[in-house]
Scaffold this motif. Sequence first.
Motif, mmCIF file in Angstrom:
data_model
loop_
_atom_site.group_PDB
_atom_site.id
_atom_site.type_symbol
_atom_site.label_atom_id
_atom_site.label_comp_id
_atom_site.label_asym_id
_atom_site.label_seq_id
_atom_site.Cartn_x
_atom_site.Cartn_y
_atom_site.Cartn_z
ATOM 1 N N VAL A 40 -6.263 -24.551 69.824
ATOM 2 C CA VAL A 40 -6.551 -23.622 68.730
ATOM 3 C C VAL A 40 -8.066 -23.573 68.581
ATOM 4 O O VAL A 40 -8.699 -24.602 68.317
ATOM 5 C CB VAL A 40 -5.990 -24.118 67.386
ATOM 6 C CG1 VAL A 40 -6.197 -23.055 66.322
ATOM 7 C CG2 VAL A 40 -4.546 -24.499 67.515
ATOM 8 N N TRP A 41 -8.635 -22.399 68.745
ATOM 9 C CA TRP A 41 -10.090 -22.212 68.647
ATOM 10 C C TRP A 41 -10.371 -21.472 67.343
ATOM 11 O O TRP A 41 -9.877 -20.364 67.126
ATOM 12 C CB TRP A 41 -10.575 -21.416 69.844
ATOM 13 C CG TRP A 41 -12.051 -21.437 70.086
ATOM 14 C CD1 TRP A 41 -12.710 -22.275 70.933
ATOM 15 C CD2 TRP A 41 -13.049 -20.558 69.525
ATOM 16 N NE1 TRP A 41 -14.059 -21.992 70.929
ATOM 17 C CE2 TRP A 41 -14.297 -20.953 70.068
ATOM 18 C CE3 TRP A 41 -13.025 -19.504 68.605
ATOM 19 C CZ2 TRP A 41 -15.496 -20.310 69.736
ATOM 20 C CZ3 TRP A 41 -14.207 -18.876 68.268
ATOM 21 C CH2 TRP A 41 -15.433 -19.275 68.834
ATOM 22 N N THR A 42 -11.155 -22.104 66.489
ATOM 23 C CA THR A 42 -11.367 -21.579 65.140
ATOM 24 C C THR A 42 -12.848 -21.312 64.888
ATOM 25 O O THR A 42 -13.644 -22.268 64.889
ATOM 26 C CB THR A 42 -10.860 -22.612 64.094
ATOM 27 O OG1 THR A 42 -9.503 -22.945 64.402
ATOM 28 C CG2 THR A 42 -10.952 -22.073 62.686
ATOM 29 N N ALA B 167 -7.467 -19.627 81.582
ATOM 30 C CA ALA B 167 -8.894 -19.879 81.840
ATOM 31 C C ALA B 167 -9.735 -19.248 80.733
ATOM 32 O O ALA B 167 -9.458 -18.125 80.285
ATOM 33 C CB ALA B 167 -9.300 -19.307 83.195
ATOM 34 N N HIS B 168 -10.734 -19.997 80.310
ATOM 35 C CA HIS B 168 -11.582 -19.549 79.205
ATOM 36 C C HIS B 168 -12.941 -20.217 79.308
ATOM 37 O O HIS B 168 -13.140 -21.147 80.097
ATOM 38 C CB HIS B 168 -10.913 -19.916 77.872
ATOM 39 C CG HIS B 168 -10.730 -21.395 77.742
ATOM 40 N ND1 HIS B 168 -9.697 -22.073 78.352
ATOM 41 C CD2 HIS B 168 -11.480 -22.345 77.126
ATOM 42 C CE1 HIS B 168 -9.811 -23.364 78.102
ATOM 43 N NE2 HIS B 168 -10.885 -23.562 77.365
ATOM 44 N N GLY B 169 -13.855 -19.758 78.496
ATOM 45 C CA GLY B 169 -15.188 -20.354 78.421
ATOM 46 C C GLY B 169 -15.857 -19.738 77.218
ATOM 47 O O GLY B 169 -15.184 -19.127 76.376
ATOM 48 N N SER B 170 -17.172 -19.865 77.122
ATOM 49 C CA SER B 170 -17.814 -19.138 76.033
ATOM 50 C C SER B 170 -18.952 -18.291 76.564
ATOM 51 O O SER B 170 -19.603 -18.634 77.556
ATOM 52 C CB SER B 170 -18.270 -20.062 74.899
ATOM 53 O OG SER B 170 -19.147 -21.037 75.367
ATOM 54 N N LEU B 171 -19.154 -17.165 75.899
ATOM 55 C CA LEU B 171 -20.243 -16.250 76.243
ATOM 56 C C LEU B 171 -21.569 -16.899 75.866
ATOM 57 O O LEU B 171 -21.613 -17.836 75.055
ATOM 58 C CB LEU B 171 -20.060 -14.933 75.476
ATOM 59 C CG LEU B 171 -18.772 -14.177 75.830
ATOM 60 C CD1 LEU B 171 -18.537 -13.037 74.841
ATOM 61 C CD2 LEU B 171 -18.842 -13.645 77.260
ATOM 62 N N ALA C 165 -26.919 -20.316 65.196
ATOM 63 C CA ALA C 165 -26.014 -21.147 66.003
ATOM 64 C C ALA C 165 -24.590 -20.645 65.823
ATOM 65 O O ALA C 165 -24.230 -20.171 64.746
ATOM 66 C CB ALA C 165 -26.107 -22.597 65.552
ATOM 67 N N ARG C 166 -23.812 -20.737 66.875
ATOM 68 C CA ARG C 166 -22.382 -20.393 66.767
ATOM 69 C C ARG C 166 -21.613 -21.656 66.396
ATOM 70 O O ARG C 166 -21.704 -22.667 67.081
ATOM 71 C CB ARG C 166 -21.882 -19.831 68.095
ATOM 72 C CG ARG C 166 -20.402 -19.517 68.100
ATOM 73 C CD ARG C 166 -19.553 -20.610 68.678
ATOM 74 N NE ARG C 166 -19.700 -20.671 70.111
ATOM 75 C CZ ARG C 166 -19.042 -21.520 70.881
ATOM 76 N NH1 ARG C 166 -18.207 -22.395 70.363
ATOM 77 N NH2 ARG C 166 -19.257 -21.539 72.177
ATOM 78 N N MET C 167 -20.855 -21.589 65.328
ATOM 79 C CA MET C 167 -20.082 -22.762 64.888
ATOM 80 C C MET C 167 -18.596 -22.499 65.060
ATOM 81 O O MET C 167 -18.077 -21.472 64.598
ATOM 82 C CB MET C 167 -20.351 -23.055 63.419
ATOM 83 C CG MET C 167 -21.766 -23.512 63.174
ATOM 84 S SD MET C 167 -21.924 -24.103 61.471
ATOM 85 C CE MET C 167 -23.550 -23.500 61.118
ATOM 86 N N VAL D 80 -9.104 -27.622 68.688
ATOM 87 C CA VAL D 80 -8.183 -28.747 68.511
ATOM 88 C C VAL D 80 -6.904 -28.413 69.270
ATOM 89 O O VAL D 80 -6.521 -27.250 69.341
ATOM 90 C CB VAL D 80 -7.807 -28.919 67.016
ATOM 91 C CG1 VAL D 80 -6.952 -30.153 66.809
ATOM 92 C CG2 VAL D 80 -9.026 -28.982 66.139
ATOM 93 N N ARG D 81 -6.261 -29.430 69.828
ATOM 94 C CA ARG D 81 -4.991 -29.194 70.541
ATOM 95 C C ARG D 81 -3.810 -29.580 69.662
ATOM 96 O O ARG D 81 -3.850 -30.632 69.015
ATOM 97 C CB ARG D 81 -4.929 -29.981 71.859
ATOM 98 C CG ARG D 81 -5.681 -29.309 72.982
ATOM 99 C CD ARG D 81 -7.134 -29.671 72.983
ATOM 100 N NE ARG D 81 -7.950 -28.575 73.514
ATOM 101 C CZ ARG D 81 -9.222 -28.390 73.170
ATOM 102 N NH1 ARG D 81 -9.831 -29.173 72.328
ATOM 103 N NH2 ARG D 81 -9.895 -27.390 73.675
ATOM 104 N N TYR D 82 -2.805 -28.741 69.693
ATOM 105 C CA TYR D 82 -1.582 -28.980 68.918
ATOM 106 C C TYR D 82 -0.371 -29.082 69.835
ATOM 107 O O TYR D 82 -0.236 -28.304 70.773
ATOM 108 C CB TYR D 82 -1.350 -27.834 67.921
ATOM 109 C CG TYR D 82 -1.904 -28.128 66.557
ATOM 110 C CD1 TYR D 82 -3.254 -27.972 66.293
ATOM 111 C CD2 TYR D 82 -1.083 -28.589 65.533
ATOM 112 C CE1 TYR D 82 -3.770 -28.250 65.037
ATOM 113 C CE2 TYR D 82 -1.588 -28.865 64.273
ATOM 114 C CZ TYR D 82 -2.927 -28.704 64.033
ATOM 115 O OH TYR D 82 -3.430 -28.988 62.785
HETATM 116 O O1 LIG Z 1 -16.236 -23.119 72.281
HETATM 117 C C1 LIG Z 1 -16.569 -23.192 73.460
HETATM 118 O O2 LIG Z 1 -17.728 -23.049 73.834
HETATM 119 C C2 LIG Z 1 -15.528 -23.455 74.491
HETATM 120 C C3 LIG Z 1 -14.227 -23.892 73.893
HETATM 121 C C4 LIG Z 1 -13.276 -24.462 74.876
HETATM 122 O O3 LIG Z 1 -13.525 -24.639 76.034
HETATM 123 C C5 LIG Z 1 -11.940 -24.805 74.378
HETATM 124 O O4 LIG Z 1 -11.636 -24.504 73.219
HETATM 125 O O5 LIG Z 1 -11.150 -25.388 75.151
#
Ligand SMILES: O=C(O)CCC(=O)C(=O)O
Length: 302
Positions: free
Chosen positions: A163-165, A241-245, A254-256, A260-262
């Motif tokens: 979960v990306w918040t 697959a993911h990453g951040s820009l 700053a990006r905040m 967390v994994r559920y």
């Molecule tokens: O927030 C990021 O820069 C990457 C996040 C990430 O890799 C993840 O949530 O698994």
Amino acid sequence: MMFEAVNKGQRIPDHLIRELPDRAPLLADLPRLREVLAEEGYVLLRNVLPVADVMAARQEVADRLASVGELREPAIDGIVTGVSQRDKVHPDLGAFWKTASEGEKLRSVTHGARMREILGAIHGAPAVGHDLVYLRVAAPGRALDMHYDYPFFAKGTPDLYTVWTPLGDVPVTDGPLFIIDKSNTYRDLIDDVVAAGETASVARKLAYNRPAYEFAEERHTSIMCADLHAGDIIVFSLFTAHGSLDNCSPINRARMSCDVRYQRADMPRDPRYFGENPVGYNGKGYADLNGSKPLTASWITN
Ligand SMILES: O=C(O)CCC(=O)C(=O)O
């Protein structure tokens, strides 16, 4: 919609980028929500968390960073100073980061009733979040290479979602999460990450440090992203697959965010991520996370 999304210093061509659709309406149709998540590997759920709680968590984190001189006041704006007293004031960077990551306000977002309700609905059973949270404060210039999460979290159950918040608003220019559409169907890469899950030493290499837009072009797919707001979450599987820009904030913001994994509460737990002092992937706990480095340090890869 056109986004000014930058990856590895290059503007991503418009034809390679698409906006993440909002799947929040599917919370009223859980079987369909689960189906979409299973098929696509990710869902953006907009405006599902109490915004005031998310903003309180942002304030809590921002105050910690302002206390070491990294953010200027008002800290909630997230504007970096370009300097840091962090390692002078807190020689144990891991301990500092643990307190920042385990603040009460942040916990009440990452492990609060609403989050557990949503993740429980997704899992179809009571769900529990890892105690180890990845708090990320990405200064301008920072980004994270494309990768799959599976090798890092494979030892308990693979039936686990990240979960990306966003902690506050994160427009595309501030370097939010991106997702590679269809990456959950790339058998060749998934076979690699599964093998890497068994051989910890290989796992770290499973960040693809080539530009994600080249990868997307080659695979005839899209990079999915969105301007995100406090209250939104993105949920994705270990095989997405993911990453951040790149954070290209024109105002040095700053990006905040926090990830967390559920998992289902009744499934086996990977002990590295649970408990009072979770040791994490490499055994060093919070000291091993990118976030533990002062905001002035570079932070480009996994
Ligand atoms: O927030 C990021 O820069 C990457 C996040 C990430 O890799 C993840 O949530 O698994």
